[in-house]
Design a protein around this motif. Structure first.
Motif, mmCIF file in Angstrom:
data_model
loop_
_atom_site.group_PDB
_atom_site.id
_atom_site.type_symbol
_atom_site.label_atom_id
_atom_site.label_comp_id
_atom_site.label_asym_id
_atom_site.label_seq_id
_atom_site.Cartn_x
_atom_site.Cartn_y
_atom_site.Cartn_z
ATOM 1 N N VAL A 85 59.334 89.519 50.133
ATOM 2 C CA VAL A 85 57.877 89.592 50.157
ATOM 3 C C VAL A 85 57.387 88.625 51.230
ATOM 4 C CG1 VAL A 85 57.563 87.884 48.312
ATOM 5 C CG2 VAL A 85 55.745 89.520 48.790
ATOM 6 N N THR A 86 56.414 89.073 52.020
ATOM 7 C CA THR A 86 55.817 88.228 53.050
ATOM 8 C C THR A 86 54.382 87.960 52.645
ATOM 9 O OG1 THR A 86 57.250 89.148 54.760
ATOM 10 C CG2 THR A 86 55.255 88.052 55.499
ATOM 11 N N VAL A 87 54.023 86.670 52.601
ATOM 12 C CA VAL A 87 52.700 86.247 52.140
ATOM 13 C C VAL A 87 52.160 85.144 53.039
ATOM 14 C CG1 VAL A 87 53.079 86.836 49.709
ATOM 15 C CG2 VAL A 87 53.717 84.584 50.553
ATOM 16 N N VAL A 88 50.853 84.973 53.008
ATOM 17 C CA VAL A 88 50.214 83.856 53.700
ATOM 18 C C VAL A 88 49.957 82.774 52.657
ATOM 19 C CG1 VAL A 88 48.195 83.090 54.998
ATOM 20 C CG2 VAL A 88 49.154 85.356 55.418
ATOM 21 N N ALA A 89 50.335 81.548 53.001
ATOM 22 C CA ALA A 89 50.149 80.414 52.079
ATOM 23 C C ALA A 89 49.524 79.246 52.828
ATOM 24 C CB ALA A 89 51.482 80.005 51.467
ATOM 25 N N LYS A 134 50.612 69.782 57.859
ATOM 26 C CA LYS A 134 49.318 69.185 57.534
ATOM 27 C C LYS A 134 48.650 69.982 56.422
ATOM 28 C CE LYS A 134 48.444 67.300 62.077
ATOM 29 N NZ LYS A 134 47.573 67.270 63.241
ATOM 30 N N PRO A 135 48.127 69.289 55.404
ATOM 31 C CA PRO A 135 47.398 69.999 54.351
ATOM 32 C C PRO A 135 46.273 70.838 54.963
ATOM 33 C CG PRO A 135 47.845 67.757 53.668
ATOM 34 C CD PRO A 135 48.228 67.851 55.128
ATOM 35 N N GLY A 136 46.144 72.044 54.450
ATOM 36 C CA GLY A 136 45.120 72.957 54.927
ATOM 37 C C GLY A 136 45.622 73.985 55.930
ATOM 38 N N MET A 137 46.752 73.711 56.575
ATOM 39 C CA MET A 137 47.265 74.689 57.533
ATOM 40 C C MET A 137 47.852 75.882 56.792
ATOM 41 S SD MET A 137 50.706 72.705 59.016
ATOM 42 C CE MET A 137 50.473 73.417 60.604
ATOM 43 N N THR A 138 47.845 77.029 57.449
ATOM 44 C CA THR A 138 48.379 78.239 56.838
ATOM 45 C C THR A 138 49.507 78.800 57.691
ATOM 46 O OG1 THR A 138 46.767 79.684 57.938
ATOM 47 C CG2 THR A 138 46.181 78.847 55.748
ATOM 48 N N HIS A 139 50.435 79.462 57.016
ATOM 49 C CA HIS A 139 51.544 80.135 57.680
ATOM 50 C C HIS A 139 51.897 81.400 56.906
ATOM 51 C CE1 HIS A 139 52.571 77.255 60.777
ATOM 52 N NE2 HIS A 139 52.463 76.289 59.894
ATOM 53 N N ARG A 140 52.557 82.307 57.597
ATOM 54 C CA ARG A 140 53.067 83.528 56.976
ATOM 55 C C ARG A 140 54.539 83.279 56.625
ATOM 56 N NH1 ARG A 140 51.083 88.460 56.933
ATOM 57 N NH2 ARG A 140 49.593 87.945 58.557
ATOM 58 N N PHE A 141 54.842 83.300 55.329
ATOM 59 C CA PHE A 141 56.193 83.044 54.825
ATOM 60 C C PHE A 141 56.824 84.334 54.308
ATOM 61 C CE2 PHE A 141 54.216 78.913 54.409
ATOM 62 C CZ PHE A 141 55.234 78.015 54.661
ATOM 63 N N SER A 199 50.013 77.548 37.098
ATOM 64 C CA SER A 199 51.138 78.463 36.913
ATOM 65 C C SER A 199 52.413 77.657 36.711
ATOM 66 C CB SER A 199 51.324 79.344 38.155
ATOM 67 O OG SER A 199 50.156 80.046 38.456
ATOM 68 N N ASN A 200 53.238 78.058 35.744
ATOM 69 C CA ASN A 200 54.524 77.395 35.553
ATOM 70 C C ASN A 200 55.407 77.640 36.763
ATOM 71 O OD1 ASN A 200 53.960 76.338 33.031
ATOM 72 N ND2 ASN A 200 54.684 78.158 31.971
ATOM 73 N N ARG A 201 56.105 76.616 37.196
ATOM 74 C CA ARG A 201 57.001 76.730 38.334
ATOM 75 C C ARG A 201 58.435 76.748 37.857
ATOM 76 N NH1 ARG A 201 54.366 73.877 43.433
ATOM 77 N NH2 ARG A 201 52.237 74.495 42.967
ATOM 78 N N VAL A 202 59.258 77.477 38.587
ATOM 79 C CA VAL A 202 60.683 77.515 38.278
ATOM 80 C C VAL A 202 61.450 76.967 39.470
ATOM 81 C CG1 VAL A 202 60.520 79.442 36.668
ATOM 82 C CG2 VAL A 202 60.955 79.911 39.072
ATOM 83 N N VAL A 203 62.551 76.302 39.154
ATOM 84 C CA VAL A 203 63.481 75.849 40.180
ATOM 85 C C VAL A 203 64.523 76.944 40.305
ATOM 86 C CG1 VAL A 203 65.169 74.098 40.819
ATOM 87 C CG2 VAL A 203 63.066 73.429 39.613
ATOM 88 N N PRO A 204 64.617 77.565 41.477
ATOM 89 C CA PRO A 204 65.525 78.720 41.598
ATOM 90 C C PRO A 204 66.971 78.401 41.244
ATOM 91 C CG PRO A 204 64.101 78.552 43.509
ATOM 92 C CD PRO A 204 63.920 77.288 42.707
ATOM 93 N N GLY A 205 67.534 79.177 40.326
ATOM 94 C CA GLY A 205 68.948 79.095 40.014
ATOM 95 C C GLY A 205 69.718 80.077 40.879
ATOM 96 N N THR A 206 69.030 81.130 41.315
ATOM 97 C CA THR A 206 69.588 82.114 42.233
ATOM 98 C C THR A 206 69.094 81.757 43.621
ATOM 99 O OG1 THR A 206 69.551 83.827 40.549
ATOM 100 C CG2 THR A 206 69.593 84.569 42.825
ATOM 101 N N ARG A 207 69.948 81.887 44.581
ATOM 102 C CA ARG A 207 69.585 81.538 45.955
ATOM 103 C C ARG A 207 68.476 82.450 46.465
ATOM 104 N NH1 ARG A 207 68.383 78.678 49.928
ATOM 105 N NH2 ARG A 207 69.376 78.986 51.916
ATOM 106 N N LEU A 208 67.311 81.860 46.715
ATOM 107 C CA LEU A 208 66.210 82.565 47.343
ATOM 108 C C LEU A 208 66.021 81.944 48.719
ATOM 109 C CD1 LEU A 208 63.556 82.777 44.472
ATOM 110 C CD2 LEU A 208 65.136 84.544 45.225
ATOM 111 N N ALA A 209 65.798 82.766 49.698
ATOM 112 C CA ALA A 209 65.587 82.282 51.062
ATOM 113 C C ALA A 209 64.097 82.239 51.350
ATOM 114 C CB ALA A 209 66.289 83.205 52.045
ATOM 115 N N VAL A 210 63.691 81.266 52.174
ATOM 116 C CA VAL A 210 62.298 81.176 52.607
ATOM 117 C C VAL A 210 62.288 80.879 54.096
ATOM 118 C CG1 VAL A 210 62.100 78.725 51.988
ATOM 119 C CG2 VAL A 210 60.037 80.125 52.131
ATOM 120 N N SER A 211 61.368 81.505 54.793
ATOM 121 C CA SER A 211 61.255 81.275 56.233
ATOM 122 C C SER A 211 59.815 81.488 56.677
ATOM 123 C CB SER A 211 62.180 82.216 57.005
ATOM 124 O OG SER A 211 61.822 83.555 56.774
#
Length: 118
Positions: free
Chosen positions: A69-73, A51-58, A12-24
């Motif tokens: 949007v809240t997702v698991v990554a 650590k690679p392989g760990m998951t979190h809800r962002f 997937s093409n990635r974009v560098v946010p020009g608009t402030r997006l928050a992540v937590s």
């Protein structure tokens, strides 16, 4: 600042946010910067390694557009980075399978918001 499109042999093409997006991360009080975003994943810069392989809800949000949007990554990599003049870590994350159609649509909309002039 206008966003830029990153295209390195990725799914997937990635974009560098020009608009402030928050992540937590749910329940954490850790400052994070969204480095790039795509419909397949994202990268963050923060003081904490993962650590690679760990998951979190962002939660990824755009307060100016009223979107969230809240997702698991899952962490794919985490490397030291001296961006900003202090030791931080740049971590790459991929969205986990099972993302609902509504969340996929919200992620796509967030990518579109990221390329808006901010």
């Amino acid at each position: 600042m206008a966003s830029s499109l990153l295209s390195f042999s990725r799914r997937s093409n990635r974009v560098v946010p020009g608009t402030r997006l928050a992540v937590s991360v749910e329940g954490w009080d850790v400052e994070m910067e969204l480095s790039n975003l795509s419909v397949g994943g994202f990268a963050i810069i923060c003081r904490r390694p993962f650590k690679p392989g760990m998951t979190h809800r962002f939660t990824i949000s755009s307060p100016s557009y009223g979107l969230s949007v809240t997702v698991v990554a899952k962490a794919v990599h985490s490397r030291p980075s001296d961006e900003g003049g202090e030791l931080q870590f740049k971590s790459g994350w991929e969205f986990m399978l099972g993302v609902s159609p509504d969340d996929k649509a919200a992620i796509s909309l967030m990518v579109a918001v990221a390329v808006q002039p901010g």
